[in-house]
Design a protein around this motif. Structure first.
Motif, mmCIF file in Angstrom:
data_model
loop_
_atom_site.group_PDB
_atom_site.id
_atom_site.type_symbol
_atom_site.label_atom_id
_atom_site.label_comp_id
_atom_site.label_asym_id
_atom_site.label_seq_id
_atom_site.Cartn_x
_atom_site.Cartn_y
_atom_site.Cartn_z
ATOM 1 N N ALA A 221 31.238 39.730 39.925
ATOM 2 C CA ALA A 221 32.008 40.828 39.356
ATOM 3 C C ALA A 221 32.853 41.558 40.401
ATOM 4 O O ALA A 221 33.895 42.127 40.074
ATOM 5 C CB ALA A 221 31.067 41.812 38.661
ATOM 6 N N GLU A 222 32.426 41.531 41.674
ATOM 7 C CA GLU A 222 33.172 42.235 42.718
ATOM 8 C C GLU A 222 34.543 41.616 42.969
ATOM 9 O O GLU A 222 35.439 42.261 43.532
ATOM 10 C CB GLU A 222 32.363 42.264 44.020
ATOM 11 N N LEU A 223 34.741 40.365 42.523
ATOM 12 C CA LEU A 223 36.028 39.695 42.714
ATOM 13 C C LEU A 223 36.928 39.775 41.490
ATOM 14 O O LEU A 223 38.098 39.368 41.556
ATOM 15 C CB LEU A 223 35.808 38.222 43.086
ATOM 16 N N PHE A 224 36.418 40.266 40.383
ATOM 17 C CA PHE A 224 37.222 40.300 39.165
ATOM 18 C C PHE A 224 38.504 41.109 39.350
ATOM 19 O O PHE A 224 39.590 40.669 38.971
ATOM 20 C CB PHE A 224 36.417 40.863 38.004
ATOM 21 N N GLU A 225 38.380 42.298 39.913
ATOM 22 C CA GLU A 225 39.573 43.142 40.049
ATOM 23 C C GLU A 225 40.581 42.568 41.041
ATOM 24 O O GLU A 225 41.777 42.440 40.694
ATOM 25 C CB GLU A 225 39.188 44.558 40.446
ATOM 26 N N PRO A 226 40.178 42.197 42.272
ATOM 27 C CA PRO A 226 41.185 41.616 43.178
ATOM 28 C C PRO A 226 41.789 40.312 42.651
ATOM 29 O O PRO A 226 42.991 40.069 42.803
ATOM 30 C CB PRO A 226 40.406 41.397 44.481
ATOM 31 N N TYR A 227 40.979 39.473 42.011
ATOM 32 C CA TYR A 227 41.520 38.255 41.427
ATOM 33 C C TYR A 227 42.422 38.582 40.235
ATOM 34 O O TYR A 227 43.410 37.875 39.973
ATOM 35 C CB TYR A 227 40.397 37.311 41.008
ATOM 36 N N GLY A 228 42.084 39.639 39.523
ATOM 37 C CA GLY A 228 42.934 40.070 38.414
ATOM 38 C C GLY A 228 44.322 40.464 38.896
ATOM 39 O O GLY A 228 45.338 40.113 38.275
ATOM 40 N N HIS A 229 44.379 41.167 40.021
ATOM 41 C CA HIS A 229 45.677 41.545 40.575
ATOM 42 C C HIS A 229 46.455 40.310 41.017
ATOM 43 O O HIS A 229 47.665 40.214 40.801
ATOM 44 C CB HIS A 229 45.471 42.482 41.768
ATOM 45 N N LEU A 230 45.751 39.340 41.621
ATOM 46 C CA LEU A 230 46.416 38.121 42.068
ATOM 47 C C LEU A 230 46.988 37.325 40.905
ATOM 48 O O LEU A 230 48.131 36.847 40.960
ATOM 49 C CB LEU A 230 45.435 37.249 42.857
ATOM 50 N N VAL A 231 46.197 37.162 39.846
ATOM 51 C CA VAL A 231 46.660 36.344 38.726
ATOM 52 C C VAL A 231 47.770 37.057 37.962
ATOM 53 O O VAL A 231 48.712 36.423 37.465
ATOM 54 C CB VAL A 231 45.478 35.955 37.801
ATOM 55 N N ARG A 232 47.704 38.379 37.885
ATOM 56 C CA ARG A 232 48.770 39.137 37.225
ATOM 57 C C ARG A 232 50.081 39.008 37.995
ATOM 58 O O ARG A 232 51.145 38.785 37.406
ATOM 59 C CB ARG A 232 48.353 40.604 37.118
#
Length: 246
Positions: A221-232
């Motif tokens: 879960a700690e990577l969801f937000e940074p990965y979310g920014h990358l994929v967006r």
């Protein structure tokens, strides 16, 4: 099988000759008129061909629509692959590119992770819109009326964690709209997580979705937000190259 092949041959001949009469089609194909007529009636019933009052046949807009989807997805892949490779290099995980088809998402491109343990979905594979991150990122673009229609249908679960309750799904889609990306934690496949964003121009219809997919054991879960920014950001980068996107 032969009847299917005959029908496809007749459809191609109609497209080449239209408007075309039964006799001319039979001569061009070297097939009996009775066989060609059966194929034409089947194509008409399926909505792929029509006949006018003079007995001349032509293909319908359905055939052109399918052809346009194929052309668009091929063009999209060409533009997207460099960005997919960049995202895969940044995350080390599998990257998926999917396009909508009715109430399903279809996988049209995949850049695999180099890890031995990775998520694997076949090209051409289909998933329901409410199952997984790609589908939810696309579903979040629906109008209220379209969303009501979708949620009014029975929603099958791919795993025990798939959201099938309409109200919970509505709440989830609000979060997707606020964040600009969707997350799925074992909602499509047990042991797998994904983070996805929709590819679209502001104010225009979405054309595809892009996701990072990985085993839950490696992406918590700690990577969801940074990965979310990358994929967006990756989705926006692809969209910027699509001036003719719908």
């Amino acid at each position: 099988m032969q009847s299917v092949l005959n029908a496809l041959r007749v459809l191609e001949e109609v497209a080449d000759r239209q408007p075309a009469g039964l006799s001319g089609l039979a001569r061009g194909l070297g097939m009996p008129k009775s066989t060609v007529q059966r194929c034409l009636l089947t194509l008409e019933e399926a909505g792929w061909a029509r006949v006018d009052s003079a007995g001349q046949w032509e293909v319908t807009s359905r055939a052109f629509s399918v052809g346009a989807k194929v052309a668009n997805s091929a063009h999209l892949r060409d533009l997207a692959v460099p960005v997919l490779n960049e995202l895969q290099a940044a995350t080390g995980e599998t990257i998926h590119l999917m396009i909508p088809d009715g109430y399903e998402m279809v996988l049209v491109e995949r850049i695999d992770s180099a890890h031995q343990l990775r998520t694997v979905h076949p090209l051409g594979g289909r998933t329901a819109l409410h199952c997984g991150a790609n589908g939810k990122s696309y579903l979040a673009t629906f109008s209220d009326d379209d969303l009501d229609q979708y949620l009014g249908r029975p929603l099958a679960a791919a795993t025990p964690r798939t959201l099938t309750d309409p109200e919970r799904l509505r709440e989830e889609l609000e979060r997707v709209r606020d964040n600009g990306y969707a997350m799925a934690d074992e909602e499509l496949a047990e042991g797998a997580v994904a983070i996805a964003a929709v590819i679209r121009h502001p104010g225009r219809t979405p054309v595809a979705t892009l996701s990072i997919s990985a085993p839950k054991a490696r992406v918590g879960a700690e990577l969801f937000e940074p990965y979310g920014h990358l994929v967006r950001e990756a989705a926006q980068k692809i969209a910027a190259q699509l001036p003719l996107a719908r």
